[in-house]
Design a protein around this motif. Sequence first.
Motif, PDB file in Angstrom:
ATOM      1  N   GLY A 156      14.625  54.719  35.870  1.00 26.51           N
ATOM      2  CA  GLY A 156      14.523  55.369  34.558  1.00 26.51           C
ATOM      3  C   GLY A 156      15.600  54.933  33.581  1.00 26.51           C
ATOM      4  N   ILE A 157      16.595  54.178  34.062  1.00 24.95           N
ATOM      5  CA  ILE A 157      17.728  53.819  33.177  1.00 24.95           C
ATOM      6  C   ILE A 157      17.276  52.958  31.989  1.00 24.95           C
ATOM      7  N   GLN A 158      16.296  52.097  32.244  1.00 23.85           N
ATOM      8  CA  GLN A 158      15.820  51.167  31.224  1.00 23.85           C
ATOM      9  C   GLN A 158      15.495  51.885  29.900  1.00 23.85           C
ATOM     10  N   GLU A 159      14.822  53.018  30.026  1.00 20.76           N
ATOM     11  CA  GLU A 159      14.361  53.771  28.851  1.00 20.76           C
ATOM     12  C   GLU A 159      15.515  54.481  28.142  1.00 20.76           C
ATOM     13  N   LEU A 160      16.639  54.681  28.871  1.00 20.16           N
ATOM     14  CA  LEU A 160      17.722  55.504  28.327  1.00 20.16           C
ATOM     15  C   LEU A 160      18.806  54.704  27.608  1.00 20.16           C
ATOM     16  N   VAL A 161      18.746  53.372  27.759  1.00 20.54           N
ATOM     17  CA  VAL A 161      19.818  52.555  27.180  1.00 20.54           C
ATOM     18  C   VAL A 161      19.674  52.502  25.658  1.00 20.54           C
ATOM     19  N   LEU A 162      20.722  52.960  24.945  1.00 23.67           N
ATOM     20  CA  LEU A 162      20.694  52.924  23.481  1.00 23.67           C
ATOM     21  C   LEU A 162      21.156  51.547  22.979  1.00 23.67           C
ATOM     22  N   PHE A 163      22.213  51.031  23.602  1.00 27.64           N
ATOM     23  CA  PHE A 163      22.658  49.666  23.287  1.00 27.64           C
ATOM     24  C   PHE A 163      23.522  49.144  24.425  1.00 27.64           C
ATOM     25  N   SER A 164      23.675  47.830  24.460  1.00 25.58           N
ATOM     26  CA  SER A 164      24.514  47.237  25.513  1.00 25.58           C
ATOM     27  C   SER A 164      25.327  46.086  24.923  1.00 25.58           C
ATOM     28  N   ILE A 165      26.453  45.832  25.545  1.00 28.49           N
ATOM     29  CA  ILE A 165      27.322  44.718  25.141  1.00 28.49           C
ATOM     30  C   ILE A 165      27.589  43.904  26.403  1.00 28.49           C
ATOM     31  N   CYS A 166      27.546  42.595  26.292  1.00 31.79           N
ATOM     32  CA  CYS A 166      27.768  41.748  27.469  1.00 31.79           C
ATOM     33  C   CYS A 166      29.017  40.892  27.262  1.00 31.79           C
ATOM     34  N   ALA A 167      29.939  40.944  28.214  1.00 30.72           N
ATOM     35  CA  ALA A 167      31.124  40.077  28.181  1.00 30.72           C
ATOM     36  C   ALA A 167      31.052  39.119  29.368  1.00 30.72           C
ATOM     37  N   THR A 168      31.457  37.885  29.152  1.00 32.61           N
ATOM     38  CA  THR A 168      31.389  36.861  30.203  1.00 32.61           C
ATOM     39  C   THR A 168      32.790  36.298  30.440  1.00 32.61           C
ATOM     40  N   PRO A 169      32.944  35.381  31.388  1.00 33.64           N
ATOM     41  CA  PRO A 169      34.260  34.736  31.533  1.00 33.64           C
ATOM     42  C   PRO A 169      34.716  34.070  30.225  1.00 33.64           C
ATOM     43  N   LEU A 170      33.772  33.613  29.396  1.00 37.66           N
ATOM     44  CA  LEU A 170      34.156  33.015  28.103  1.00 37.66           C
ATOM     45  C   LEU A 170      34.763  34.061  27.176  1.00 37.66           C
ATOM     46  N   THR A 171      34.245  35.291  27.255  1.00 34.12           N
ATOM     47  CA  THR A 171      34.794  36.382  26.436  1.00 34.12           C
ATOM     48  C   THR A 171      36.227  36.665  26.863  1.00 34.12           C
ATOM     49  N   ILE A 172      36.439  36.756  28.183  1.00 30.71           N
ATOM     50  CA  ILE A 172      37.788  37.068  28.683  1.00 30.71           C
ATOM     51  C   ILE A 172      38.751  35.943  28.297  1.00 30.71           C
ATOM     52  N   GLU A 173      38.280  34.709  28.376  1.00 29.24           N
ATOM     53  CA  GLU A 173      39.124  33.573  27.978  1.00 29.24           C
ATOM     54  C   GLU A 173      39.512  33.695  26.499  1.00 29.24           C
ATOM     55  N   LYS A 174      38.504  34.031  25.665  1.00 28.45           N
ATOM     56  CA  LYS A 174      38.747  34.124  24.211  1.00 28.45           C
ATOM     57  C   LYS A 174      39.710  35.276  23.893  1.00 28.45           C
ATOM     58  N   GLU A 175      39.531  36.401  24.568  1.00 25.94           N
ATOM     59  CA  GLU A 175      40.336  37.587  24.243  1.00 25.94           C
ATOM     60  C   GLU A 175      41.743  37.536  24.831  1.00 25.94           C
ATOM     61  N   THR A 176      41.884  36.935  26.025  1.00 30.17           N
ATOM     62  CA  THR A 176      43.172  37.025  26.725  1.00 30.17           C
ATOM     63  C   THR A 176      43.886  35.683  26.842  1.00 30.17           C
ATOM     64  N   PHE A 177      43.192  34.576  26.549  1.00 28.98           N
ATOM     65  CA  PHE A 177      43.707  33.216  26.753  1.00 28.98           C
ATOM     66  C   PHE A 177      43.906  32.893  28.236  1.00 28.98           C
ATOM     67  N   ASN A 178      43.444  33.753  29.149  1.00 27.99           N
ATOM     68  CA  ASN A 178      43.512  33.419  30.574  1.00 27.99           C
ATOM     69  C   ASN A 178      42.605  32.221  30.829  1.00 27.99           C
ATOM     70  N   SER A 179      43.130  31.190  31.514  1.00 28.35           N
ATOM     71  CA  SER A 179      42.311  29.996  31.674  1.00 28.35           C
ATOM     72  C   SER A 179      41.063  30.330  32.495  1.00 28.35           C
ATOM     73  N   GLU A 180      39.962  29.774  32.057  1.00 28.30           N
ATOM     74  CA  GLU A 180      38.645  29.965  32.679  1.00 28.30           C
ATOM     75  C   GLU A 180      38.257  31.434  32.808  1.00 28.30           C
ATOM     76  N   GLY A 181      38.809  32.263  31.928  1.00 27.74           N
ATOM     77  CA  GLY A 181      38.391  33.667  31.916  1.00 27.74           C
ATOM     78  C   GLY A 181      38.788  34.413  33.173  1.00 27.74           C
ATOM     79  N   ALA A 182      39.899  33.992  33.790  1.00 30.03           N
ATOM     80  CA  ALA A 182      40.351  34.657  35.021  1.00 30.03           C
ATOM     81  C   ALA A 182      40.649  36.126  34.751  1.00 30.03           C
ATOM     82  N   ILE A 183      40.352  36.987  35.721  1.00 25.76           N
ATOM     83  CA  ILE A 183      40.576  38.415  35.504  1.00 25.76           C
ATOM     84  C   ILE A 183      41.978  38.854  35.901  1.00 25.76           C
ATOM     85  N   THR A 184      42.687  38.003  36.615  1.00 23.29           N
ATOM     86  CA  THR A 184      44.065  38.382  36.950  1.00 23.29           C
ATOM     87  C   THR A 184      44.935  37.125  37.013  1.00 23.29           C
ATOM     88  N   GLY A 185      46.176  37.248  37.524  1.00 25.37           N
ATOM     89  CA  GLY A 185      47.175  36.176  37.423  1.00 25.37           C
ATOM     90  C   GLY A 185      46.870  34.886  38.161  1.00 25.37           C
TER      91      GLY A 185
END
Length: 179
Positions: free
Chosen positions: A90-119
Amino acid sequence: MIGWEDSANDSKGDLFRWTEDYLERTTYEISCPVIRDQALAPEGKTGIIISTLLDYSLVKRISEAGDYEHYKEFCTQKIINVLEQSLFPGIQELVLFSICATPLTIEKETFNSEGAITGWSFTNKIMPSENRFKKITNAVQTPIPDVYQCGQWTFSPSGLPVSIVTGKLAADQVKKNLK
Ligand SMILES: Cc1cc2nc3c(=O)[nH]c(=O)nc-3n(C[C@H](O)[C@H](O)[C@H](O)COP(=O)(O)OP(=O)(O)OC[C@H]3O[C@@H](n4cnc5c(N)ncnc54)[C@H](O)[C@@H]3O)c2cc1C
């Protein structure tokens, strides 16, 4: 399941098919921050964060082929579909909006190489930071007098606990030196 490089013949269709297969089989981390803080969403609404690991190079290749926005929409729909079929009918019908972040997003926002999530990566032959737990107090030292450091780049393996611990150790050092 074989890796995307082995299964894909460089065609867009192959990469999307591999991703679809992967998203059906992978594990997800699901968090719901509104449970802790109701002010994060309007009354009667909530938000969920659904995360999984994905290879930076795969997303990069898709982006370079000009399919990034389409790919994000494709992944979003697939993940919602997986949840619909498993945990949350039933979740499909309830979603008002969604945002998708990828490793490219993390790279752009944090400058971590290849969008790494930690050190630092475990694959480093020589770790550029302290990595002996018994010597974690060394992690906060720098070559500059009276300057201390903390956070995910100061000790390996890193993560939230190490970032907090090194923050405390650095603060303790400063306090000690001020006396
Ligand atoms: C999706 C995801 C899932 C994760 N899951 C886990 C997990 O389950 N367990 C775990 O242990 N770790 C996890 N991590 C890793 C963990 O979140 C990080 O290692 C940790 O938050 C790093 O803390 P930090 O204080 O070193 O850096 P950050 O939390 O990145 O803090 C750095 C701060 O500095 C600010 N900043 C940057 N540049 C400047 C500037 N020039 N001037 C002023 N401020 C600046 C930033 O805005 C930010 O607030 C995850 C990370 C991600 C992205």
